[in-house]
Write an enzyme that holds these catalytic residues in place. Structure first.
Site, mmCIF file in Angstrom:
data_model
loop_
_atom_site.group_PDB
_atom_site.id
_atom_site.type_symbol
_atom_site.label_atom_id
_atom_site.label_comp_id
_atom_site.label_asym_id
_atom_site.label_seq_id
_atom_site.Cartn_x
_atom_site.Cartn_y
_atom_site.Cartn_z
ATOM 1 N N CYS A 45 0.803 -1.241 0.000
ATOM 2 C CA CYS A 45 0.000 0.000 0.000
ATOM 3 C C CYS A 45 0.831 1.286 0.000
ATOM 4 O O CYS A 45 0.375 2.325 -0.502
ATOM 5 C CB CYS A 45 -0.927 0.045 1.208
ATOM 6 S SG CYS A 45 -1.606 -1.553 1.704
ATOM 7 N N CYS A 48 1.438 3.853 -3.032
ATOM 8 C CA CYS A 48 0.413 4.817 -3.478
ATOM 9 C C CYS A 48 -0.048 5.735 -2.340
ATOM 10 O O CYS A 48 -0.341 6.907 -2.567
ATOM 11 C CB CYS A 48 -0.803 4.081 -4.029
ATOM 12 S SG CYS A 48 -0.432 3.244 -5.577
ATOM 13 N N HIS A 49 -0.139 5.199 -1.131
ATOM 14 C CA HIS A 49 -0.738 6.001 -0.052
ATOM 15 C C HIS A 49 0.305 6.662 0.845
ATOM 16 O O HIS A 49 -0.052 7.497 1.678
ATOM 17 C CB HIS A 49 -1.652 5.122 0.808
ATOM 18 C CG HIS A 49 -2.786 4.513 0.041
ATOM 19 N ND1 HIS A 49 -3.943 5.202 -0.252
ATOM 20 C CD2 HIS A 49 -2.936 3.287 -0.525
ATOM 21 C CE1 HIS A 49 -4.754 4.417 -0.958
ATOM 22 N NE2 HIS A 49 -4.159 3.249 -1.141
ATOM 23 N N MET A 86 -7.168 1.482 -7.616
ATOM 24 C CA MET A 86 -6.876 0.697 -6.404
ATOM 25 C C MET A 86 -7.081 -0.790 -6.728
ATOM 26 O O MET A 86 -8.151 -1.190 -7.202
ATOM 27 C CB MET A 86 -7.838 1.155 -5.301
ATOM 28 C CG MET A 86 -7.975 0.189 -4.145
ATOM 29 S SD MET A 86 -6.706 0.419 -2.884
ATOM 30 C CE MET A 86 -7.078 -0.991 -1.844
ATOM 31 N N HIS A 329 4.857 12.074 -10.813
ATOM 32 C CA HIS A 329 5.062 10.621 -10.794
ATOM 33 C C HIS A 329 6.097 10.227 -11.852
ATOM 34 O O HIS A 329 7.273 10.458 -11.670
ATOM 35 C CB HIS A 329 3.718 9.925 -10.986
ATOM 36 C CG HIS A 329 3.760 8.479 -10.669
ATOM 37 N ND1 HIS A 329 3.861 8.000 -9.381
ATOM 38 C CD2 HIS A 329 3.723 7.383 -11.455
ATOM 39 C CE1 HIS A 329 3.906 6.681 -9.401
ATOM 40 N NE2 HIS A 329 3.823 6.280 -10.658
ATOM 41 N N HIS A 371 -0.379 8.359 -16.930
ATOM 42 C CA HIS A 371 0.693 7.434 -16.505
ATOM 43 C C HIS A 371 1.506 7.083 -17.745
ATOM 44 O O HIS A 371 1.229 6.094 -18.436
ATOM 45 C CB HIS A 371 0.093 6.184 -15.863
ATOM 46 C CG HIS A 371 1.101 5.393 -15.080
ATOM 47 N ND1 HIS A 371 2.003 4.554 -15.691
ATOM 48 C CD2 HIS A 371 1.374 5.334 -13.749
ATOM 49 C CE1 HIS A 371 2.764 3.999 -14.749
ATOM 50 N NE2 HIS A 371 2.402 4.457 -13.561
#
Ligand code: DHE
Length: 549
Positions: A45, A48-49, A86, A329, A371
């Site tokens: 996780c 991303c978080h 997700m 990113h 992306h």
């Protein structure tokens, strides 16, 4: 990984974060459960978080939010995923019901502050297997190493080197946990890899059997690596230095390019470019190496700033700090290698940075969560040089004009928007080659298992999808009945004639690397064998060295 686990646990205990059950309904966690959940969160996780759960590509998961959402809600999301990217950890069978319950409970507690890492600690991990003076002065084999393909075997902690000419396996190198990307050194002789656990590996392609010649671990969580690609007046900087971009501790680290000896740590915690709020977890996302200056272009994700780092004198690092956009990113060069285009994916934008004038040029809204990987460059008959990106959250490939001199009316504007078949987004990577009339696109993170297994071929002139390739169905037709998985990361060979792609399956079953003939868009070769486990990114030496994409 062990040190990380122990460090986290120690950090958690010292901060007293293992909370007892609260009257407000925060579920209990035993110290063992906290330790296990911390590691699971890191593995699945944190990318991303965020380690501190303040959000980036995924939303913030701090206890004020998670406690309000409640346990049932959290478990449902972890099980089923969301259309925004997700993963459906439960439905895919990657996390069991018990594990999902554990992670959901963990999310309702304060996140433990993870440990830092000093230069001395990095040096404990540093190993030089073959010192530079003992390495060959010319290739010890007769293979065309410039057409080697580096293939990540993610969950088995290895990478494979395959000969692009013969399609034969040349070598398997032990790299450790979940390599994220390969990059090539300025001369192309070395492959560098970086693992999610911050471990960097230097692989010498001139050895009789290519193998690692040095390794080091410089952080606990990392995604990017690059080398010095500037050929100064006397070729001064080629392969001299390397840089690793870390997620945690938030920093970038300079290394010796020949031995990976860690030289300097630069903290990237900073203030957001717009509201000037302090971000402790300001992670380093993409890095590209300049070909025209001794510089790296470094994306600082959460603050939304691009750093141009001049490595001419590593003891007096000069840095330009450019305000860009939040949540930077992945990204890559335009065709001229002057402009760096990087996704601010949670802002649905691509930011353009001029690496010569060292300033922000423009931002372009392209779709939901762009992306690009490093993107796809080509010359369009009408729009001139363009750069394209796919999207995680919308089913389009967007192309931006990149020539402000000769095609100024199209520069930094959306000039093409190719719709992919079917609903939703899910594209991770787009790729092309100057010799090819096509752009190849994957759909790895689509919520639809059928789409995850497709590739799309876009015609560069008409900007239309001219073929949908059902990769797994094509394999079945060729008699490969047991190969299954998502299709990810198309990569051209050095000549621009073949497109290689990974079938990313489960660790317990071999899958395949599928090689397509770019002209016919048909399967040319299926590379399989017991070693082909969880292949993800594929990187050609020539195209990676010269930033051809
Ligand atoms: Fe990646 C590139 C971060 C998930 C495979 N990935 C990158 C880059 C960043 C990044 C910052 C740019 C590096 C550069 O150019 O210097 N990736 C992240 C994440 O934070 C994220 C979203 C979540 C995570 O937990 O890591 C994530 N990435 C994935 C995957 O799940 C993929 C498919 C498989 C894996 O290894 O986990 C994956 N990422 C890749 C690949 C590239 C990449 C193959 C390089 C693309 C290229 O062509 O250069």
């Amino acid at each position: 990984m062990k040190l990380f686990k122990l460090g986290l646990l120690a950090g958690a205990l010292s901060l007293g974060v293992i909370l007892p059950a609260k009257a407000g309904g925060v579920p209990k966690l035993t110290p063992e459960e906290m330790k296990k959940a911390t590691q699971m969160y890191f593995d699945r996780c944190a990318g991303c978080h965020g380690m501190l759960r303040k959000g980036a590509t995924g939303p913030a998961l701090t206890p004020d939010i998670t406690r309000q959402r409640g346990l049932k809600y959290l478990k449902t999301i972890i099980t089923n995923g969301t259309p925004g990217g997700m993963p459906d950890w439960g439905r895919q069978g990657i996390l069991s019901k018990k594990e999902i319950d554990l992670i959901a409970r963990y999310l309702m507690h304060e996140p433990p502050e993870p440990p830092l890492m000093s230069l001395a600690e990095m040096k404990k991990w540093w190993k030089v297997y073959i010192p530079p003076e003992a390495r060959p002065t010319k290739p010890q084999h007769k293979l065309n190493w410039k057409n080697f393909m580096g293939i990540i075997l993610r969950d088995v902690g290895k990478v494979a080197i395959v000969d692009g000419d013969t399609k034969k396996l040349v070598s398997i190198v032990d790299t450790g946990f979940a390599v994220h990307i390969f990059r090539s050194s300025g001369t192309g002789r070395y492959f560098l890899t970086i693992g999610r656990d911050g471990k960097a590996t230097l692989i010498d392609l001139w050895l009789k059997k290519p193998d690692k010649v040095a390794e080091v671990k410089v952080c606990y969580d990392a995604r990017s690596i690059d080398t010095s690609k500037y050929k100064g007046p006397k070729g001064d900087y080629m392969d001299k230095l390397a840089i690793v971009g870390c997620y945690w501790p938030p920093s970038f680290v300079l290394l010796d390019g020949q031995t990976l000896e860690p030289l300097k740590i630069i903290d990237t915690s900073d203030y957001t470019w717009d509201t000037n709020e302090y971000v402790r977890e300001a992670r380093v996302a993409s890095i590209v190496a300049s070909h025209h200056d001794p510089e790296w272009i470094v994306s600082n994700k959460e603050p939304g700033k691009v750093l141009i780092v001049n490595y001419k004198d590593p003891t007096n690092i000069k840095m330009h700090l450019i305000d860009a956009e939040r949540f930077l990113h992945d990204g890559g060069w335009d065709l001229s290698k002057r402009y760096f285009l990087v996704a601010a994916n949670m802002r649905n934008k691509i930011v353009v940075i001029d690496s010569v004038e060292k300033k922000f040029v423009a931002e372009v809204e392209t779709g939901v969560k762009p992306h690009p990987g490093r993107g796809a460059n080509f010359v369009h008959p009408r729009f001139g040089p363009v750069w394209c990106t796919g999207h995680l959250g919308s089913n389009n490939v967007a192309c931006i004009g990149t020539d402000p001199v000769n095609r100024s009316r199209y520069a930094w504007k959306l000039v093409g928007n190719v719709e992919l078949p079917g609903p939703g987004g899910g594209t991770l990577f787009v790729k092309t080659h100057p010799k090819s009339p096509h752009i190849w696109v994957d759909r790895t993170l689509s919520a639809d298992p059928k789409l995850q297994r497709q590739l799309y071929v876009i015609d560069k002139d008409s900007l239309k999808v001219i073929k949908t390739v059902n990769v797994i169905e094509e394999l079945r037709k060729k008699g490969y009945k047991n190969i299954d998985g998502r299709v990810v990361h198309p990569e051209f060979d050095m000549h621009g004639k073949e497109v290689w792609v990974s079938v990313w399956g489960r660790k317990d079953k071999p899958t395949a690397i599928v090689v397509f003939d770019d002209k016919t868009m048909k399967i040319k070769k299926v590379i399989t064998g017991d070693w082909v486990r969880t292949p993800t990114g594929i990187f050609n030496v020539y195209t990676t060295t010269h930033d051809v994409y």
